[in-house]
Every structure is written in C-alpha cells, then in structure tokens.
Motif scaffolding. Structure first.
Motif, PDB file in Angstrom:
ATOM      1  N   LYS A   8      79.902  39.547  15.214  1.00 23.89           N
ATOM      2  CA  LYS A   8      79.813  39.238  16.634  1.00 23.89           C
ATOM      3  C   LYS A   8      79.644  40.513  17.443  1.00 23.89           C
ATOM      4  N   ARG A   9      78.657  40.486  18.307  1.00 24.13           N
ATOM      5  CA  ARG A   9      78.331  41.633  19.162  1.00 24.13           C
ATOM      6  C   ARG A   9      78.801  41.296  20.565  1.00 24.13           C
ATOM      7  N   ASN A  10      79.857  41.961  21.009  1.00 22.67           N
ATOM      8  CA  ASN A  10      80.489  41.608  22.281  1.00 22.67           C
ATOM      9  C   ASN A  10      79.949  42.431  23.455  1.00 22.67           C
ATOM     10  N   PHE A  11      78.663  42.705  23.447  1.00 23.55           N
ATOM     11  CA  PHE A  11      78.076  43.492  24.533  1.00 23.55           C
ATOM     12  C   PHE A  11      76.588  43.203  24.598  1.00 23.55           C
ATOM     13  N   CYS A  12      76.002  43.468  25.752  1.00 20.12           N
ATOM     14  CA  CYS A  12      74.572  43.197  25.942  1.00 20.12           C
ATOM     15  C   CYS A  12      73.782  44.475  26.187  1.00 20.12           C
ATOM     16  N   PHE A  13      74.433  45.636  26.039  1.00 18.21           N
ATOM     17  CA  PHE A  13      73.761  46.915  26.231  1.00 18.21           C
ATOM     18  C   PHE A  13      73.043  47.343  24.951  1.00 18.21           C
ATOM     19  N   SER A  14      71.990  48.134  25.113  1.00 19.19           N
ATOM     20  CA  SER A  14      71.433  48.837  23.963  1.00 19.19           C
ATOM     21  C   SER A  14      72.382  49.988  23.644  1.00 19.19           C
ATOM     22  N   ASN A  60      73.186  56.917  14.036  1.00 22.62           N
ATOM     23  CA  ASN A  60      71.739  56.739  14.065  1.00 22.62           C
ATOM     24  C   ASN A  60      71.395  55.379  14.653  1.00 22.62           C
ATOM     25  N   PRO A  61      70.419  55.314  15.557  1.00 19.23           N
ATOM     26  CA  PRO A  61      69.982  54.016  16.080  1.00 19.23           C
ATOM     27  C   PRO A  61      69.291  53.209  14.989  1.00 19.23           C
ATOM     28  N   ASP A  62      69.342  51.898  15.119  1.00 21.13           N
ATOM     29  CA  ASP A  62      68.771  51.023  14.088  1.00 21.13           C
ATOM     30  C   ASP A  62      67.274  51.247  13.907  1.00 21.13           C
ATOM     31  N   ARG A  63      66.594  51.692  14.957  1.00 18.77           N
ATOM     32  CA  ARG A  63      65.144  51.878  14.840  1.00 18.77           C
ATOM     33  C   ARG A  63      64.787  52.924  13.790  1.00 18.77           C
ATOM     34  N   GLY A  64      65.705  53.858  13.518  1.00 16.15           N
ATOM     35  CA  GLY A  64      65.465  54.845  12.471  1.00 16.15           C
ATOM     36  C   GLY A  64      65.398  54.181  11.101  1.00 16.15           C
ATOM     37  N   PHE A  65      66.327  53.256  10.859  1.00 12.62           N
ATOM     38  CA  PHE A  65      66.310  52.519   9.595  1.00 12.62           C
ATOM     39  C   PHE A  65      65.053  51.656   9.495  1.00 12.62           C
ATOM     40  N   LEU A  66      64.702  50.992  10.588  1.00 14.81           N
ATOM     41  CA  LEU A  66      63.528  50.118  10.572  1.00 14.81           C
ATOM     42  C   LEU A  66      62.252  50.899  10.258  1.00 14.81           C
ATOM     43  N   LYS A  67      62.168  52.114  10.775  1.00  9.78           N
ATOM     44  CA  LYS A  67      60.994  52.951  10.508  1.00  9.78           C
ATOM     45  C   LYS A  67      60.921  53.314   9.026  1.00  9.78           C
TER      46      LYS A  67
END
Length: 212
Positions: A8-14, A60-67
C-alpha cells in the motif's frame, strides 16, 4: 518479468515531489521551532524528518531500474533472433548433407521458437545443445555448433540477469514505499500542529503546513 509484490502506497507524490515537500516542511519547522514546541512539537520530530528524507534522496528512482530492464530485454530479444538464425543455418546444412530424415533435423525443423515463454524457449535450446556431438559427426562444423552454444549460454545469462534485476527492483520498491509512508505519516502529524498554530493568524504560514 517478475511482478512487484503489492504494498500500500499512502501518498500521491512522486519521489522527487515528496523530497521537495519534506524539505519545504523542514524549513517551515526550523522557522517556527520555538512556537511549535509550545504545542507539542519536539526537535526529534524535525531530526527524524530530515534524516528520513536524506535517506529517501539516496534511493534510486524506479525509472533507473526500468531503463536497465528495457536494455536487458532488448539484448535478450536480439540474442534470441540470432539463435533462431543459427538454427536455420544448421538446418540448411543438414539438408545439404541429405539428413532430412534424421531425428535432429526434425527437432530443428519443428522446435517452437516463437510465441513461447523464455523458459520454454531455453528448454528447447538445451535439447539442441545436447545434440552437438552428433551434429558434428553428421558433418556440421564445430564452428556452427560452437556459435549456437555460445548464443544459448548468453541467452541464459541474460535471463538470470533480468531475474536478479527484477528481484532487486521489487526489494528496492518495497523499501522506498515503506520509507515514504513513514515520511508521510510524520509529515501529517507535523502539519496538524502547524495548521493549528497559524490557523486564523497567518494564511501564508498556514499554507506551509498544508500537506496536499
């Protein structure tokens, strides 16, 4: 690709938005520290917010893993294409040698290489690898079978790397979400105090404690 376990992610911020919001709130707390202390705020709350946010910044932001996942996926697809090409080359060589009635030729001709999972594809390739010695005895050069074996081994390594990367991503995402939830929880408590402090007295400072 492995799926991320639900959390569960209890926030709406990046990630960056949450970092910026926490920095802004920390600055407001430092400005209002003496007055906040009178209504239950403690220096430890500011210390904890600062430390947790600093830890969050280092993640690390998730976009690093996605790349990285996209790069490995493209590499795996390219290797698979080369494997199929090499199989067809060996199949053609067997045709030239007049071996169309052999079990190995039928295996190469009928093995499924499209619209199957990576695991099924790799299983089929291992069957072909096990025929290497027999292929050479039938007149297929060692360079052809060696190239195919190298490609299959490379494909296997790419699958292993992708599985590890997905596992690392899952663990990292869970840690990031857990820490972000803790930050949001603490920020929520602080904001309640700040809004109580400035309600009906200073609209600008009141807004500094509006979380969303």
């Amino acid at each position: 690709m492995a799926k991320l376990r639900a959390m569960k992610r209890n926030f709406c911020f990046s990630q960056q938005q949450l970092i910026n919001r926490a920095l802004k709130l920390s600055a407001a707390c430092e400005r209002d520290l003496s007055r906040l202390t009178n209504i239950g705020f403690t220096p430890d709350m500011l210390k904890n917010l600062t430390e947790m946010n600093a830890e969050f910044m280092r993640m690390n932001p998730d976009r690093g893993f996605l790349k990285e996942i996209a790069t490995l996926t493209d590499r795996r697809k390219a290797i698979k294409k080369e494997i199929v090409k090499q199989i067809r080359i060996i199949q053609l060589r067997l045709e030239i040698l007049g071996c169309q009635q052999s079990d190995i030729y039928n295996l190469l001709k009928n093995i499924k290489v499209h619209n199957v999972s990576d695991e099924v594809f790799l299983s089929g390739m291992r069957q072909i690898q096990s025929c290497g010695v027999k292929l050479c005895s039938m007149g297929v050069s060692a360079s052809l079978t060696g190239t195919l074996n190298g490609l299959i081994n490379d494909f296997k390594k790419q699958l292993e790397s992708l599985a590890k990367l997905n596992a690392d991503r899952k663990n990292d995402s869970e840690s990031r979400i857990s820490l972000a939830n803790n930050i949001i929880s603490l920020m929520g408590r602080i904001c309640k105090m700040g809004k109580l402090l400035w309600k009906d007295t200073d609209e600008a400072k009141y807004k500094d404690y509006v979380l969303y």
